[in-house]
Design a protein around this motif. Sequence first.
Motif, PDB file in Angstrom:
ATOM      1  N   GLU A  58      -0.905  -4.176  -3.177  1.00  0.00           N
ATOM      2  CA  GLU A  58      -1.903  -4.378  -2.126  1.00  0.00           C
ATOM      3  C   GLU A  58      -1.703  -3.395  -0.971  1.00  0.00           C
ATOM      4  O   GLU A  58      -2.671  -2.878  -0.420  1.00  0.00           O
ATOM      5  N   GLU A  59      -0.451  -3.169  -0.593  1.00  0.00           N
ATOM      6  CA  GLU A  59      -0.177  -2.245   0.502  1.00  0.00           C
ATOM      7  C   GLU A  59      -0.613  -0.832   0.134  1.00  0.00           C
ATOM      8  O   GLU A  59      -1.292  -0.152   0.904  1.00  0.00           O
ATOM      9  N   PHE A  60      -0.235  -0.392  -1.070  1.00  0.00           N
ATOM     10  CA  PHE A  60      -0.642   0.948  -1.502  1.00  0.00           C
ATOM     11  C   PHE A  60      -2.161   1.060  -1.574  1.00  0.00           C
ATOM     12  O   PHE A  60      -2.739   2.043  -1.107  1.00  0.00           O
ATOM     13  N   LEU A  61      -2.813   0.069  -2.164  1.00  0.00           N
ATOM     14  CA  LEU A  61      -4.275   0.118  -2.268  1.00  0.00           C
ATOM     15  C   LEU A  61      -4.929   0.122  -0.893  1.00  0.00           C
ATOM     16  O   LEU A  61      -5.971   0.759  -0.698  1.00  0.00           O
ATOM     17  N   GLY A  62      -4.328  -0.555   0.068  1.00  0.00           N
ATOM     18  CA  GLY A  62      -4.827  -0.514   1.443  1.00  0.00           C
ATOM     19  C   GLY A  62      -4.726   0.887   2.022  1.00  0.00           C
ATOM     20  O   GLY A  62      -5.658   1.363   2.687  1.00  0.00           O
ATOM     21  N   TRP A  63      -3.605   1.559   1.785  1.00  0.00           N
ATOM     22  CA  TRP A  63      -3.445   2.942   2.248  1.00  0.00           C
ATOM     23  C   TRP A  63      -4.497   3.826   1.597  1.00  0.00           C
ATOM     24  O   TRP A  63      -5.132   4.639   2.256  1.00  0.00           O
ATOM     25  N   GLN A  64      -4.666   3.661   0.298  1.00  0.00           N
ATOM     26  CA  GLN A  64      -5.613   4.485  -0.439  1.00  0.00           C
ATOM     27  C   GLN A  64      -7.038   4.279   0.076  1.00  0.00           C
ATOM     28  O   GLN A  64      -7.776   5.229   0.299  1.00  0.00           O
TER      29      GLN A  64
END
Length: 89
Positions: A58-64
Amino acid sequence: MTTTYVIGPDGSPLTRADLPAPSTVRWVPRRKAEVVCAVRGGLLSLEEARRRYGLSVEEFLGWQHAYDRHGLPGMRTTRTQMYRGSGGV
């Protein structure tokens, strides 16, 4: 064939040696964008980035998502609400 470099957020080549250190604690927008570019370009797998940096999916997808929608300025933690349209300054 293994990817040796990708184009980083500033338009220059980004190699594994250029990536943030695994011990990174302070995540400035440029570092987040470098990780996003590395995963997107195949320099790191999502799973490898998660392990290396202790990220959740979720954190990575938020950054993306922030990078795709607003570029580097959208990755600033202090501006998250403004860019998400949740009010802000």
